[in-house]
Design an enzyme around this catalytic site. Structure first.
Site, PDB file in Angstrom:
ATOM      1  N   CYS A 101      27.799  43.952 -41.866  1.00 32.98           N
ATOM      2  CA  CYS A 101      28.812  44.984 -42.164  1.00 32.98           C
ATOM      3  C   CYS A 101      28.206  46.236 -42.771  1.00 32.98           C
ATOM      4  O   CYS A 101      28.868  47.275 -42.835  1.00 32.98           O
ATOM      5  CB  CYS A 101      29.867  44.433 -43.108  1.00 32.98           C
ATOM      6  SG  CYS A 101      30.665  42.968 -42.483  1.00 32.98           S
TER       7      CYS A 101
ATOM      8  N   HIS B  38      34.077  49.533 -47.034  1.00 29.96           N
ATOM      9  CA  HIS B  38      34.093  48.549 -45.955  1.00 29.96           C
ATOM     10  C   HIS B  38      35.448  47.848 -45.955  1.00 29.96           C
ATOM     11  O   HIS B  38      35.950  47.428 -47.001  1.00 29.96           O
ATOM     12  CB  HIS B  38      32.965  47.532 -46.173  1.00 29.96           C
ATOM     13  CG  HIS B  38      33.005  46.401 -45.182  1.00 29.96           C
ATOM     14  ND1 HIS B  38      33.176  46.608 -43.831  1.00 29.96           N
ATOM     15  CD2 HIS B  38      32.913  45.053 -45.353  1.00 29.96           C
ATOM     16  CE1 HIS B  38      33.183  45.438 -43.212  1.00 29.96           C
ATOM     17  NE2 HIS B  38      33.026  44.485 -44.109  1.00 29.96           N
TER      18      HIS B  38
ATOM     19  N   ASN C 275      38.551  43.171 -40.360  1.00 24.98           N
ATOM     20  CA  ASN C 275      37.143  43.445 -40.654  1.00 24.98           C
ATOM     21  C   ASN C 275      36.381  43.586 -39.329  1.00 24.98           C
ATOM     22  O   ASN C 275      36.218  42.611 -38.601  1.00 24.98           O
ATOM     23  CB  ASN C 275      36.585  42.296 -41.505  1.00 24.98           C
ATOM     24  CG  ASN C 275      35.126  42.492 -41.876  1.00 24.98           C
ATOM     25  OD1 ASN C 275      34.456  43.390 -41.379  1.00 24.98           O
ATOM     26  ND2 ASN C 275      34.640  41.635 -42.758  1.00 24.98           N
TER      27      ASN C 275
END
Ligand code: ACO
Length: 344
Positions: A131, A271, A301
């Site tokens: 990520c 994020h 996500n």
């Protein structure tokens, strides 16, 4: 627009020694057409919309078609960013694709993107920092531009996480989605730019979030497939704790390097993993709620694509304008983390 122009004490921040700036001249994003709601997930695993919404903030996520791959989404995002930047394919010097879901182990997805967008002059490679990959990519692009190796670098975060999610595991399958985002970085004289980027990692916690199968340690066999080793695994609670700590310290370090404060930021783009992580990071940084950009309710996500898609949406929706200060902060498997400060 920021009214008072901050002073940048760190020599790495703002300009290199010859007054050059690394500027983001265009952004673009692409998400697949299919949106999968929490209610659809209720039919697949033992979960509820109420559980997913209250524990994560996610309402739906995009799922790529069977014949739509990471390189396809990456190429679409790149073409949109290049159009926004006014850059043609033959101007691109380097393509960096941050992904944990490449089309195949090799060749790199970046090479496939190079062919799809027709950037035949460009060098191309993939970057794997889960990520955190997009911020790692920004930092690498900045270094190439400041060293005068390249003038135009495109950084793409792209994922087809639906291909590595275990659709029988309610602990993880509700969290992830597919998509891509891209930024075009170019050298500019004394204009707006990427002020600094911070990267960090802690390999001792690799087990918290990993995919055991498919690499050289555990190649695909009938046994490995039957044991479901080719799907993503995560220890959610422990990951959560580290995510908050790492994101707060990365953001603090990035701001310190530029001699800026949280209150100077027009927009903070974290994020997009979990609304509770974003709120905890915001609280610890003393950020105002209106500074935080959130779109995980619609996308879940998307790993390396997450802040890239969010940055594109923040720009296209008018949340940030030229001259605004923006903080990006990320965390992911590795463990890895990072933060970047941009004068938009
Ligand atoms: N629906 C219903 N119940 C569920 C679900 C679900 N989808 N998932 C888990 N549960 C249950 C669990 O089984 C557990 O039940 P039990 O108490 O009977 O065992 C209960 O809910 C609580 O589970 P917890 O793990 O304690 O839930 P938590 O509040 O920690 O939330 C979550 C879980 C959302 C995964 C959270 O821990 C999280 O967001 N972690 C961080 C994720 C992250 O940031 N990842 C970052 C990087 S991702 C990357 O790099 C690719």
């Amino acid at each position: 627009m920021s009214t008072t122009r901050p002073k940048f004490k760190n020599p790495r921040a703002k300009h290199d020694f010859k007054g050059r700036t690394v500027s983001i001249t265009g952004v673009g994003a692409y998400v697949p057409a299919k949106a999968m709601t929490n209610f659809e997930l209720e039919k697949i695993v033992d979960t509820t919309d109420e559980w997913i919404t209250s524990r994560t903030g996610i309402k739906e996520r995009r799922i790529a078609a069977k014949d739509e791959f990471t390189s396809d989404m990456a190429a679409r995002a790149a073409q949109r960013a290049m159009k926004a930047a006014g850059v043609t394919a033959d101007q691109v010097d380097l393509i960096i694709v941050a992904t944990i879901t490449p089309d195949m182990v090799f060749p790199s997805t970046a090479c496939l993107v190079q062919q799809k967008i027709g950037a035949n002059r460009a060098a191309a490679f993939d970057l794997e920092a889960a990520c955190s990959g997009f911020i790692y990519g920004l930092e690498i692009a900045q270094q190439f531009i400041m060293s005068r190796t390249y003038d135009t670098v495109i950084v793409i975060g792209a994922e087809k996480l639906s291909s590595v999610v275990d659709w029988t595991d309610r602990n993880t399958c509700v969290l992830f989605g597919d998509g891509a985002g891209c930024a075009v970085l170019q050298s500019r004289s004394n204009s707006h730019g990427l002020l600094t980027a911070v990267m960090g990692a802690d390999g001792s916690k690799a087990e918290l979030l990993h995919m055991p199968g498919g690499g050289s340690r555990c190649p695909a066999t009938t046994q490995s497939v039957n044991a479901r080793l080719h799907f993503l695994r995560m220890e959610g609670k422990e990951t959560f704790k580290h995510a908050v700590q790492a994101m707060v310290s990365a953001a603090t370090e990035a701001l310190r390097r530029c001699d800026l404060k949280v209150s100077d930021m027009k927009c903070i783009i974290p994020h997009q993993a979990n609304r509770r992580i974003i709120d905890a990071v915001g609280d610890r940084l003393n950020a105002r709620p209106d500074q935080l950009f959130i779109n995980l309710d619609r996308y879940g996500n998307t790993s390396a694509a997450s802040v890239a898609i969010a940055l594109d949406e923040a720009v296209s929706s008018g949340r940030i304008h030229r001259g605004d200060l923006v903080l990006l902060v990320v965390f992911g498997a590795g463990l890895t983390w990072g933060a970047a400060v941009i004068e938009w």
